[in-house]
Every structure is written in C-alpha cells, then in structure tokens.
Design a protein around this motif. Structure first.
Motif, mmCIF file in Angstrom:
data_model
loop_
_atom_site.group_PDB
_atom_site.id
_atom_site.type_symbol
_atom_site.label_atom_id
_atom_site.label_comp_id
_atom_site.label_asym_id
_atom_site.label_seq_id
_atom_site.Cartn_x
_atom_site.Cartn_y
_atom_site.Cartn_z
ATOM 1 N N SER A 51 60.369 59.340 31.628
ATOM 2 C CA SER A 51 59.292 58.597 30.983
ATOM 3 C C SER A 51 57.949 59.292 31.186
ATOM 4 O O SER A 51 57.107 59.313 30.281
ATOM 5 N N THR A 480 63.920 59.892 24.659
ATOM 6 C CA THR A 480 64.492 59.126 25.771
ATOM 7 C C THR A 480 65.122 57.858 25.226
ATOM 8 O O THR A 480 64.738 57.344 24.169
ATOM 9 N N ASP A 482 65.812 54.147 26.540
ATOM 10 C CA ASP A 482 65.520 53.174 27.592
ATOM 11 C C ASP A 482 66.213 51.849 27.307
ATOM 12 O O ASP A 482 66.329 51.432 26.146
ATOM 13 N N SER A 593 64.911 53.955 32.106
ATOM 14 C CA SER A 593 65.737 54.997 31.520
ATOM 15 C C SER A 593 67.022 55.247 32.301
ATOM 16 O O SER A 593 67.717 56.222 32.042
#
Length: 692
Positions: A51, A480, A482, A593
């Motif tokens: 992150s 990413t 999450d 994450s």
C-alpha cells in the motif's frame, strides 16, 4: 538497488526489502551478487508494504531508509525480476483495466501485483529472489564525520548482515574528522556514516535531478585551482545564514543554500531543465520547463496518480471481457491470432496459465474475437480521455447498491458480500438506507505520478503524468488487491435535491465558489490547460456527504477497533445527468492487502441499535469545535482561497490516508444548523442538533 518482499511474522501483510548495485547505469537485477555467491547481502536494504509502494513510495518517489535513500525504479527494471518465474500473476478486473487503457493506451494488457511470494516459515527462502528494484538516490552524500560532500562513487557501501537490511549504509573511508587527525592505523581506517545531500532540482514536467553543488559554490563557473574540487557542506543556523553552507576546499569559495530558495533564488538556478528521470536512468531529449529547488523530504516531491474500483459480480459480457484480458496477458495477442481458428491448440497453449476447463468453445471464441478486435485510433482515445469523469468508476457501484434483490445472488468469486440492514427506529429520518458490506475487494492501479502538484488540483495537461517506462508506453501497470469491510449509508435523495437547491442560491456557496476560482488560478503550474474552474468544484451534496463521512470516521474509530487512519471514505455524490441518475451516499471502509482481509469490527457497527447511537454521537460532536466560534463562522473572502468552511483539525479534518480530497470541500454548516453570530447562515441538512 532493489527491493525484495518478505513476510512480517507478526502480520501476514507482505512487506519489502532492498540492495545496491555499484553501477547505477546498468539494468537493475540486484540479486546477481547473491546468485554469484557473494558474501555481502546487497539484495536487501529496506522494507515497505504494498500500500505504501502504491501511494507513498512508488516508482519515482524517494524512500528514506535508515542509512540512505532509494528510488523505486521504472517498470523496465521489473522485468528481470518477473523473469525468475515461468508464470507471471495478474489481477483481473476489466472495469479498472479499461480505465488504465484509456489513460495510458490500448497496449496495456494486464494489472500485475508487486513481486512477492509468501514464506512458509520465518527462516524460509521462498520469494527471496523477488522484489521491487530501486536505485540509490540522491547520489550525492555528505559525510557526518568531516562534512565532505561528494558523489556516490567516493563512498563505500557496507551491509554484510544477512538478516539486518536496515544496517545497509554508505561510509566515508579514512574520514579525517573535524578536529585533530587521529595518528596511526586508527586514523587511516576510520569510517564515518554518510547521509544523502537533501537538495534537489525538479520541474513541473516531473523531472528530478541532483543539485549542481560545484557550479553553485563557484557561481556558475569552475574552480580555478582544481578540476574536481572537494566540497564541504556545513550547517549554519546562526543569524541570517539559515540553512547549509557549501564551501570549496580547494579555492575557499563558499555560498549558502538559502540563496537558492524562493522566487529570487530560482533566478540563480540553471534556467534549463536537463530532463532527468532517475527512476528510469534516462533523460528526455527536451523539457522546456525551468527547474526549481526542492528538498528530499518535501511532501510535493511525488504525487501518485491512481484509480481504484470495488470488485462486483460480473455480467456475462464482463466475464467474456475478463477472459479476453486473461488471454491477452497470459498468451499474447500474436499467439491468440495464430490459433484463433484452432481452439483446441489454443487451449493447450493456455494450459497452466488460464483455467479453461469450464469455458465453452463459444465463450472462448467470443473472447478471442475481443482480443483481436481493432482498437480505437489515438485521436478517438484522446477525445474520450478529455471528457472522462472519475465518477464513471463509481456509477456501477452505486447502481449495484440500489438493487437489494441482487444481494442474495452474490457470486462469492467477486469477493463482495453485502447485506441490507434494517433501519433503526431512532435513526435520523434523512438516512434512507443502511447496507452492511460484510466483505469487499478493492483493486488499485498505478497510472503514473506528478511532481509539485497533484493532477486533480490544477488545470494541467495530461502530459504532466510522468512515464513509467524508458521507451514507449507500459504493457502493464502495478496494482494491489485489498480485502476488507465497510458500511454504506444512503441519504434521502429527494431531501438532498431540495436542500441542495437552497444552498446553491446562498451567499455561503457563492463565497466557496469564488474561493475555489481564486485557488484554481493561483495554483503553480506552467503546463496548464484552459479549464473552467467551476467544472472542478464538487456540488453542495458532495460537501455534505464528505463532511458527514469525516464525522463518522472520527466516531467509528473509537468503537470499531481500527485506527482512524485505517478507515477510508468513498463518496457517491452527484446530481442527475444525461447518462446517470443522482446519487447521495457514502461508504466507510477499511481494507488490508493480506489474504484474510479484516476482522469485522467495522461492519458490526451497522447493527441498528449501535448505528443509531453512533450517528447521534457523531452529529453532536460535529456541532461543537474547540475553535468555535472562529471555526463555526469561517467563510473565505477575497483574497482568501482556502477550500473549506466551518472545518478544522479540531473537529473535522481526517488523516491523508482516510480522505479522498486532502481535507478540502468540508463545512459543518452544511451538516447542521450551527449558531451564527456573523456571516451567511444556511440550513443544515440534518437540522439542529437539539432535535435529537
């Protein structure tokens, strides 16, 4: 220098560590030393969470480590890392990938996670050959023992402890110190730590360069006594010589860095930017912008440009599009075209990369046709980009949340699970619906970055977005995935429409509108395009929802088990238009994450009795501020250009990780009827706090 990802044993979320290459000009493959059996642990020099690599320390940013600073490299240098694996993982989300293609071009075929592999044990070596490459930058260092100032090759690099990457540092060999020289071997072997020189040059086109210390101290000339003179950097915090003093040990010339600050100092700096991109180890052929002084730790050195979506159950058309994206990324357009008429062979080629067992020939043929479909010409893409509105990413999410009948039919593969909650009897009547987001998955993708100003704060050209690759456009971008939870609150749409009409005609809104125009015109940007500032000002309903979200975040943080900085907002607030219906809702969520997501403390607050008390308490707190009455009546007037009203750090402002607008567009007077002793009064949407 490179960054390899390891797992923190106290938290399953991936973290990262880094290494040093002596030749910063070569393509980064920092684990080469380890593969050759070198003793030094060059491959690990620091760590960071995915992150932070997305929003704080991405390619082009400066990561300040304990011993020195590094800059994550461009995507070209990630390829040697990815080639260590036969199969490159991707994150499949067609809705977000289409937006990335709109911004960066149709050649983008996938979203890739950061190079990381979980470890089975604390001492395990799984994934030790993966990581995010990075370069040492700045590459001018100052010796802490003798104040010597010089480039990176004049210093030694040490880091021999295999499990302590934080001990990596540069040292000044045989440092003489500031006082009397130490006789004998002790003096010759003395090593003093070196720290990065903090001064840099940047421009509005996103270039970043070392400060020309030698030219600066000799006022644009050369040293009369040495071709490569030794420099010293000393701190001078006495009198008017605030800042560092640069001196030449050869000719005795000296000059303070304070002269380089401000508008007057900018005229003394080089007038032409060299066009350097340290993250790419490359120079642009021409720039045209004037460089300005910036410090290594300045908050405006790097602004990430990202887009994100919440993953929702896909329609049949979206599933076909997702399959096409997988084929494009895993197989490649050339092979898809080669075997388009032979689906059995195509299945064999894709075996091990994509699971096609349950995909019919008809669906596979449709996906192949999608891959081979002609793309829009560049002119058409630019036209679409010019008219694109980030709200378009939110509209599908808003529409899904308006259809409770779909909730029981949720597809678990989407990672989304929502529940329509019963409204409590004592919940404010203007909160129409409550939806518990039991599980959610949020995908975030990097488009690029800017320096000096964020893209959304100025009327800039799209060309200000700094490129992530040396040649051409990227074929993929980092992303990413999450997981988390949240609470969605929807306001009464008719009440919001009626309230907004009153606000639009109020003197307070006119003051906010004028302040926004002033702020917009004063933003520093030499690459500005002609844009009407009123088109960038969110409407009153956004201010209302935004202020309400901040008050809820402050209140929820005291009950849900997560810190306020871990809670984020997602605002659905826009009037009706030709292609979309009006929206007035907000989502307060928390994501992580790691593979397991979060623990349920936030979504538990959506239970009717708990939410009733929480909303009442939040509104009561918002009615008072320790800075009142100054805060309660704050209204911008010429020449003021701040972008908030009755809001401050004491009552409404949230952390940078929580707010999507950097604490702009907030006013408690839109939320509640506040006592007014001066200035324009407006009706608060929730009325007087004394009524509940």
């Amino acid at each position: 220098m490179a960054e390899t990802i390891s797992t923190d044993k106290d938290n399953a979320e991936p973290t990262n560590s880094l290494a040093m290459l002596h030749d910063p000009g070569q393509t980064l493959d920092p684990l080469t030393d380890a593969e050759d059996g070198a003793v030094k642990n060059r491959a690990k020099v620091g760590s960071a969470r995915p992150s932070s690599l997305l929003y704080t320390y991405g390619p082009g940013a400066i990561m300040d480590l304990p011993g020195f600073a590094v800059m994550p490299a461009g995507l070209d240098d990630w390829e040697p890392i990815w080639k260590r694996r036969e199969f490159i993982p991707t994150i499949v989300e067609p809705r977000l990938l289409n937006v990335v293609r709109l911004h960066l071009g149709p050649q983008v075929d996938s979203l890739r996670p950061f190079p990381w592999q979980p470890k089975k044990g604390a001492m395990s070596k799984e994934g030790s050959d993966l990581g995010v490459p990075a370069r040492a930058f700045p590459q001018w260092f100052r010796c802490t023992g003798c104040d010597y100032l010089g480039p990176l090759p004049r210093f030694g690099y040490t880091n021999t402890h295999p499990f302590r990457p934080d001990l990596a540092q540069f040292t000044h060999q045989s440092c003489p110190g500031r006082g009397r020289k130490t006789p004998g071997a002790a003096g010759r072997n003395r090593q003093s730590p070196a720290v990065p020189a903090p001064h840099l040059l940047t421009c509005t086109n996103g270039h970043l360069d070392e400060f020309p210390y030698t030219l600066w101290v000799h006022r644009g000339g050369t040293c009369p006594k040495a071709e490569l003179p030794d420099l010293k950097m000393r701190d001078a915090n006495i009198g008017q010589s605030i800042g560092s003093i640069i001196s030449c040990a050869s000719c005795g010339a000296s000059r303070g860095m304070a002269e380089a600050q401000g508008a007057a100092g900018r005229d003394k700096l080089p007038q032409i930017c060299r066009g350097r991109h340290p993250h790419l180890n490359a120079f642009d052929s021409e720039c045209g912008a004037r460089p300005t002084l910036i410090m290594m730790g300045a908050s405006n050195l790097w602004f990430s440009s990202t887009q994100s979506v919440i993953v929702m159950p896909r329609t049949d058309a979206e599933e076909a599009e997702a399959l096409a994206d997988q084929l494009r990324a895993a197989v490649g357009i050339e092979k898809v075209a080669k075997y388009a008429s032979d689906l059995d062979t195509l299945r064999d080629v894709a075996d091990g990369k994509i699971d096609l067992k349950d995909v019919s020939d008809q669906s596979l043929a449709a996906a192949v046709a999608d891959v081979l479909a002609p793309v829009d010409p560049e002119e058409v893409r630019q036209e679409k980009l010019a008219t694109w509105d980030p709200v378009e990413l939110l509209v599908p999410e808003w529409r899904y949340l308006q259809k409770p009948a779909l909730f029981p039919q949720q597809q678990n593969s989407s990672g989304l699970m929502v529940t329509e909650m019963q409204r409590g009897q004592n919940l404010h009547a203007r909160i129409a619906r409550v939806v518990a987001v039991n599980r959610m998955k949020k995908i975030n993708a990097v488009l690029g970055f800017t320096r000096l100003d964020e893209m959304d704060r100025v009327n800039d050209l799209a060309s200000r977005l700094v490129k992530l690759t040396r040649k051409g456009r990227p074929a993929w971008v980092p992303a990413t995935e999450d997981r988390g939870e949240g609470i969605f609150l929807q306001l009464d749409l008719e009440a919001v429409d009626e309230w907004e009409k009153k606000i639009l005609d109020s003197p307070l809104w006119a003051a906010h509108k004028q302040a926004h125009r002033l702020n917009f015109s004063r933003r520093f940007s030499e690459t500005a395009a002609s844009v009407d500032p009123d088109t960038r000002l969110p409407g009153p309903r956004y201010w209302l929802l935004h202020t309400f979200a901040h008050t809820l975040i402050r209140e929820m943080a005291m009950s849900c088990g997560y810190g306020a900085a871990s809670l984020t907002e997602r605002i659905y607030g826009w009037p009706s238009g030709p292609q979309r219906e009006a929206a007035a809702g907000l989502l307060i969520c928390t994501t992580a994450s790691d593979s397991e997501g979060t623990l349920g403390g936030l979504v538990a607050l959506s239970e009717p009795t708990r939410l009733e008390g929480l909303v009442i308490s939040a509104l009561r707190r918002a009615s008072r501020c320790s800075s009142d009455p100054v805060c309660a009546v704050r209204t911008p007037s010429d020449p003021e250009d701040f972008l908030h009203g009755a809001a401050c750090h004491c009552c409404t402002f949230a952390s940078e990780t929580s707010c999507e607008k950097s604490n702009r567009f907030l006013d408690r007077r839109f939320l509640l009827d506040l006592p007014t002793i001066m200035g324009p009064a407006v009706p608060g949407f929730f009325g007087s706090v004394d009524a509940f």
